[in-house]
Every structure is written in C-alpha cells, then in structure tokens.
Design a protein around this motif. Structure first.
Motif, PDB file in Angstrom:
ATOM      1  N   SER A 197      31.927  29.188  28.194  1.00  0.00           N
ATOM      2  CA  SER A 197      31.830  29.891  26.821  1.00  0.00           C
ATOM      3  C   SER A 197      31.787  28.546  25.749  1.00  0.00           C
ATOM      4  O   SER A 197      32.347  27.562  25.946  1.00  0.00           O
ATOM      5  CB  SER A 197      33.156  30.755  26.683  1.00  0.00           C
ATOM      6  OG  SER A 197      32.995  31.235  25.377  1.00  0.00           O
ATOM      7  N   GLY A 198      31.490  29.191  24.485  1.00  0.00           N
ATOM      8  CA  GLY A 198      31.383  28.243  23.439  1.00  0.00           C
ATOM      9  C   GLY A 198      32.638  28.742  22.580  1.00  0.00           C
ATOM     10  O   GLY A 198      32.710  27.803  21.397  1.00  0.00           O
ATOM     11  N   ASN A 199      33.329  29.301  23.055  1.00  0.00           N
ATOM     12  CA  ASN A 199      34.619  29.619  22.087  1.00  0.00           C
ATOM     13  C   ASN A 199      35.588  28.704  22.647  1.00  0.00           C
ATOM     14  O   ASN A 199      35.591  28.290  23.566  1.00  0.00           O
ATOM     15  CB  ASN A 199      35.166  31.048  22.251  1.00  0.00           C
ATOM     16  CG  ASN A 199      33.847  31.881  22.025  1.00  0.00           C
ATOM     17  OD1 ASN A 199      33.306  31.786  20.879  1.00  0.00           O
ATOM     18  ND2 ASN A 199      33.676  33.126  22.636  1.00  0.00           N
ATOM     19  N   ALA A 200      36.765  28.647  21.511  1.00  0.00           N
ATOM     20  CA  ALA A 200      38.040  27.961  22.020  1.00  0.00           C
ATOM     21  C   ALA A 200      38.840  28.816  22.868  1.00  0.00           C
ATOM     22  O   ALA A 200      38.589  29.868  23.272  1.00  0.00           O
ATOM     23  CB  ALA A 200      38.641  27.659  20.805  1.00  0.00           C
ATOM     24  N   VAL A 201      39.767  28.195  23.406  1.00  0.00           N
ATOM     25  CA  VAL A 201      40.621  28.743  24.465  1.00  0.00           C
ATOM     26  C   VAL A 201      41.396  30.144  23.709  1.00  0.00           C
ATOM     27  O   VAL A 201      42.009  29.941  22.395  1.00  0.00           O
ATOM     28  CB  VAL A 201      41.738  27.814  24.822  1.00  0.00           C
ATOM     29  CG1 VAL A 201      42.765  28.511  25.789  1.00  0.00           C
ATOM     30  CG2 VAL A 201      41.065  26.762  25.748  1.00  0.00           C
ATOM     31  N   ALA A 202      41.383  31.274  24.205  1.00  0.00           N
ATOM     32  CA  ALA A 202      41.966  32.340  23.757  1.00  0.00           C
ATOM     33  C   ALA A 202      43.272  32.549  24.691  1.00  0.00           C
ATOM     34  O   ALA A 202      43.138  33.330  25.920  1.00  0.00           O
ATOM     35  CB  ALA A 202      40.999  33.558  23.538  1.00  0.00           C
ATOM     36  N   PRO A 203      44.387  32.127  24.439  1.00  0.00           N
ATOM     37  CA  PRO A 203      45.473  32.301  25.206  1.00  0.00           C
ATOM     38  C   PRO A 203      45.795  33.980  25.267  1.00  0.00           C
ATOM     39  O   PRO A 203      45.616  34.836  24.468  1.00  0.00           O
ATOM     40  CB  PRO A 203      46.815  31.828  24.348  1.00  0.00           C
ATOM     41  CG  PRO A 203      46.084  30.799  23.443  1.00  0.00           C
ATOM     42  CD  PRO A 203      44.619  31.791  23.090  1.00  0.00           C
ATOM     43  N   GLU A 204      46.163  34.302  26.720  1.00  0.00           N
ATOM     44  CA  GLU A 204      46.242  35.540  26.952  1.00  0.00           C
ATOM     45  C   GLU A 204      47.803  35.652  27.768  1.00  0.00           C
ATOM     46  O   GLU A 204      48.310  34.757  28.146  1.00  0.00           O
ATOM     47  CB  GLU A 204      45.411  36.111  28.086  1.00  0.00           C
ATOM     48  CG  GLU A 204      43.965  36.399  27.426  1.00  0.00           C
ATOM     49  CD  GLU A 204      42.941  36.657  28.475  1.00  0.00           C
ATOM     50  OE1 GLU A 204      43.372  36.960  29.702  1.00  0.00           O
ATOM     51  OE2 GLU A 204      41.745  36.852  28.168  1.00  0.00           O
ATOM     52  N   ALA A 205      48.384  37.027  27.996  1.00  0.00           N
ATOM     53  CA  ALA A 205      49.716  36.904  28.514  1.00  0.00           C
ATOM     54  C   ALA A 205      49.438  36.596  29.949  1.00  0.00           C
ATOM     55  O   ALA A 205      48.557  36.985  30.588  1.00  0.00           O
ATOM     56  CB  ALA A 205      50.003  38.446  28.366  1.00  0.00           C
ATOM     57  N   ILE A 206      50.582  35.487  30.253  1.00  0.00           N
ATOM     58  CA  ILE A 206      50.380  35.210  31.663  1.00  0.00           C
ATOM     59  C   ILE A 206      51.052  36.171  32.492  1.00  0.00           C
ATOM     60  O   ILE A 206      52.052  36.342  32.299  1.00  0.00           O
ATOM     61  CB  ILE A 206      50.816  33.762  31.877  1.00  0.00           C
ATOM     62  CG1 ILE A 206      50.043  32.813  30.829  1.00  0.00           C
ATOM     63  CG2 ILE A 206      50.919  33.142  33.275  1.00  0.00           C
ATOM     64  CD1 ILE A 206      50.458  31.456  30.909  1.00  0.00           C
ATOM     65  N   GLN A 207      50.508  36.359  33.635  1.00  0.00           N
ATOM     66  CA  GLN A 207      51.021  37.403  34.745  1.00  0.00           C
ATOM     67  C   GLN A 207      51.015  36.579  36.093  1.00  0.00           C
ATOM     68  O   GLN A 207      49.864  35.948  36.363  1.00  0.00           O
ATOM     69  CB  GLN A 207      50.332  38.680  34.540  1.00  0.00           C
ATOM     70  CG  GLN A 207      50.497  39.683  33.485  1.00  0.00           C
ATOM     71  CD  GLN A 207      49.764  40.720  33.597  1.00  0.00           C
ATOM     72  OE1 GLN A 207      49.041  40.977  34.299  1.00  0.00           O
ATOM     73  NE2 GLN A 207      49.922  41.670  32.619  1.00  0.00           N
ATOM     74  N   SER A 208      52.167  37.098  36.802  1.00  0.00           N
ATOM     75  CA  SER A 208      52.052  36.287  37.986  1.00  0.00           C
ATOM     76  C   SER A 208      51.129  37.473  39.125  1.00  0.00           C
ATOM     77  O   SER A 208      51.890  38.329  39.559  1.00  0.00           O
ATOM     78  CB  SER A 208      53.586  36.466  38.635  1.00  0.00           C
ATOM     79  OG  SER A 208      53.553  35.895  40.097  1.00  0.00           O
ATOM     80  N   VAL A 209      49.947  37.269  39.138  1.00  0.00           N
ATOM     81  CA  VAL A 209      49.311  38.119  40.023  1.00  0.00           C
ATOM     82  C   VAL A 209      49.356  37.662  41.369  1.00  0.00           C
ATOM     83  O   VAL A 209      49.784  36.543  41.735  1.00  0.00           O
ATOM     84  CB  VAL A 209      47.801  38.155  39.581  1.00  0.00           C
ATOM     85  CG1 VAL A 209      47.682  38.492  38.108  1.00  0.00           C
ATOM     86  CG2 VAL A 209      47.277  36.788  39.771  1.00  0.00           C
ATOM     87  N   PRO A 210      49.353  38.433  42.502  1.00  0.00           N
ATOM     88  CA  PRO A 210      49.440  38.240  44.028  1.00  0.00           C
ATOM     89  C   PRO A 210      48.322  37.295  44.355  1.00  0.00           C
ATOM     90  O   PRO A 210      46.894  37.312  43.747  1.00  0.00           O
ATOM     91  CB  PRO A 210      49.193  39.574  44.613  1.00  0.00           C
ATOM     92  CG  PRO A 210      49.370  40.675  43.423  1.00  0.00           C
ATOM     93  CD  PRO A 210      48.913  40.203  42.225  1.00  0.00           C
ATOM     94  N   ILE A 211      48.610  36.484  45.166  1.00  0.00           N
ATOM     95  CA  ILE A 211      47.589  35.855  46.196  1.00  0.00           C
ATOM     96  C   ILE A 211      47.067  36.388  47.300  1.00  0.00           C
ATOM     97  O   ILE A 211      47.578  37.230  47.875  1.00  0.00           O
ATOM     98  CB  ILE A 211      48.157  34.586  46.957  1.00  0.00           C
ATOM     99  CG1 ILE A 211      48.720  33.613  45.720  1.00  0.00           C
ATOM    100  CG2 ILE A 211      47.360  33.652  47.711  1.00  0.00           C
ATOM    101  CD1 ILE A 211      48.002  33.141  44.688  1.00  0.00           C
ATOM    102  N   VAL A 212      45.594  36.591  47.476  1.00  0.00           N
ATOM    103  CA  VAL A 212      45.017  37.078  48.312  1.00  0.00           C
ATOM    104  C   VAL A 212      44.667  36.299  49.777  1.00  0.00           C
ATOM    105  O   VAL A 212      44.084  35.408  49.684  1.00  0.00           O
ATOM    106  CB  VAL A 212      43.691  37.625  47.955  1.00  0.00           C
ATOM    107  CG1 VAL A 212      42.630  38.469  48.942  1.00  0.00           C
ATOM    108  CG2 VAL A 212      43.668  38.680  46.793  1.00  0.00           C
ATOM    109  N   VAL A 213      44.931  37.104  50.770  1.00  0.00           N
ATOM    110  CA  VAL A 213      45.094  36.236  51.970  1.00  0.00           C
ATOM    111  C   VAL A 213      43.806  37.325  53.093  1.00  0.00           C
ATOM    112  O   VAL A 213      44.047  38.305  53.107  1.00  0.00           O
ATOM    113  CB  VAL A 213      46.396  36.294  52.872  1.00  0.00           C
ATOM    114  CG1 VAL A 213      46.379  35.477  54.123  1.00  0.00           C
ATOM    115  CG2 VAL A 213      47.464  35.401  51.788  1.00  0.00           C
TER     116      VAL A 213
END
Length: 313
Positions: free
Chosen positions: A246-262
């Motif tokens: 993207s040509g945009n600067a970093v847009a911080p978002e709420a960090i969530q602990s999403v699961p790891i996929v196996v």
C-alpha cells in the motif's frame, strides 16, 4: 472431566471415613480443595499445551472456471454436485469460427510452403534470389506459428475439469455467451483431490506442536466416531500478521491474539474424501509433552463425539 475426577475422590474419601480407615479431621475436610488445585495446576492447565484441542474445519480448493476463448456455449453435459474426473467435459463452445480460422491458416501455409519450394528451385537454377527464399521461409514459419495458436484456441473450445471434483451452483446453459474475463468466471469447480482439515489452536497452546505428531478428530458429520490422523504442517502466517502492499502509512489496529491454524491429514482417506466442504468438528493434537494428560484429552474428545448426536452448534 475435572469434576468427574473430583467426585471420584470424594466417593473414595467418604468410603474411607465411613469404614474408619481415616479420621475425618481438618486435613481431610480441606483435602478436596487441595486435590482440585493439584488437578487444575498439575494436569488440566498443562494439558492445554501437552494435548491442545481446537475447532476443526474441512476446506476444499475452489477453482474459478474461466474459458480461454470467448464464444457461444453449445453444450453443458454436466450436472451440479455430480462427481467428475480429471479431463471430463464441463462445457463446449461453438468451434465453427475457430475451425474456420484453422482452415484458412492451413490454406495459407500450404501456399507458403509451395512458394518456398518454387523459390528454392529458382535459386538452384540461378533464376532466383536468396532473399526470396529466405522471405518465403519466414512467411511459412510465421503462418505455422499462427496455425499452432489457432489449433490451440480450437482445442480450448472444449473446457474440461482441471481435477477430480464437482461443479456447484451451476447456472451456465446452452446458448449463453462466455468471455475470457478473469473477473467473470462461468462456474465454480470444487477440487476434491485434496482434503484440507485445519484446526484452530490458541497461541498459548501451540508451542510444542510439530509435523508428524498424532492427532484425533471428530466431526458433526459423523457423530460418535473418532478418526486418527497426523499433523501435516503449521501455518506460519495468519491475516492479522500479513503486510499488504500500500502507499499509505501504517494504520495501527487493535492487536488480538488470533488462533494458529494447524493442518492435519486423516489416516482414513476414504472418509476424508467424503467429508463435505465446510464440515466442522473438534480435534486434538498429542505432543511429546505432558503425556499424562493425553488419556484425559482422549476421554474428553470422545465425550464431544457422543454429544455431537444432539449438539448442533
């Protein structure tokens, strides 16, 4: 399960006190609390990373069918959701204009080859130029290449299944006109040659998972049954950790602990092939750690398999 084990201990304690084996003093009165804490800290919490469990989902690759040539559909010999083999005909496009193109180029090529032979003969007798021979040969080669492309287009008027699978949501009919636009597929082909079964494992429980470890799974599609398998791979990226161009600067978002996929592979390949795409279930992976908890996890998974008879969620 921890409640069951605690109740077993209470029954044993009651029998010991009833028959006078132990005196019901303060220690034995608070012992159920001690046993509960020991079970929780020493067995059930470590079981999370020793034998992690998570929701399982069956996924199949979907291939967007876009024809390589445009034209009018003259035949659609398949039926939706009917098993197909690799190479089976999905639909046919009117070949008349493509055959006409092949015939026209073939006629031009025959003439060009005749001219090559004539200019070559004239050159050998001294009545022709080398340039004329080379020019006629170049024209013949160009026509030969165009003819190969035209034959390829003619062959592509018959669209075939790219793998074993089936077509779902079939709306294509005879008389429709199809185009080669990649954003306008004419049908969705579900590939059944490879069954993908993914398990969502919380990140705090995924530390010891490795390919090749044994796994067990139960599905809503087949309640009451347990299927053995092995870990194939651990996906090294999820959407939350993906960097997008993207040509945009970093847009911080709420960090969530999403699961790891196996990803796991079932030993029963026939059952895996029959699993509909979207089939859900529960699976457990048995790592090389906290092996004492493996038996508990197996029991819990079989309880889930039994409740699948009545639990639709």
């Amino acid at each position: 399960m921890i409640v069951v084990l605690l109740n077993v201990y209470l029954v044993i304690l009651f029998c010991l006190v009833k028959f006078g084996v132990v005196r019901f003093n303060l220690f034995w009165k608070i012992s159920p609390v001690i046993v509960f804490i020991l079970l929780l800290v020493g067995l059930f919490i470590p079981m999370g990373w020793g034998a992690p469990q998570g929701k399982a989902l069956t996924v199949r690759n979907s291939v967007a069918i876009v024809p390589d040539v445009a034209g009018e559909v003259i035949e659609v010999p398949i039926t939706a959701n009917t098993p197909l083999k690799t190479g089976d005909v999905l639909f046919k496009i009117d070949p008349v204009p493509f055959q006409a193109k092949v015939d026209a180029l073939q006629a031009k090529l025959d003439l060009a080859q005749l001219r090559v032979s004539e200019t070559t003969r004239l050159k050998t007798t001294g009545a022709g130029r080398t340039f004329d021979v080379e020019q006629s040969q170049a024209e013949a080669e160009q026509l030969r290449a165009e003819l190969g492309s035209a034959k390829w287009n003619l062959d592509k008027t018959v669209v075939r299944a790219p793998a074993d699978g089936y077509v779902t949501n079939l709306a294509l009919r005879k008389g429709a006109r199809v185009a080669t636009l990649p954003l306008s597929p004419v049908m969705a082909f579900i590939d059944t040659s490879d069954t993908i079964i993914g398990i969502e494992v919380p990140q705090i429980h995924a530390r010891y998972i490795e390919p090749g470890q044994p796994a067990e799974a139960t599905f809503k599609f087949a309640p009451g049954k347990i299927y053995q398998g092995k870990v194939e791979s651990i996906l090294q990226a999820v959407a939350a950790g993906q960097a997008r161009v993207s040509g945009n600067a970093v847009a911080p978002e709420a960090i969530q602990s999403v699961p790891i996929v196996v990803r796991i592979k079932l030993d029963d390949s026939d059952f895996a092939a029959r699993l509909p795409a979207g089939s859900t279930g529960t699976a457990a992976i048995f790592t090389d750690h906290v092996k004492a908890a493996h038996v508990i996890r197996k029991v819990l998974l079989r309880q889930v398999a039994i409740t699948n008879y009545i639990n639709p969620f």
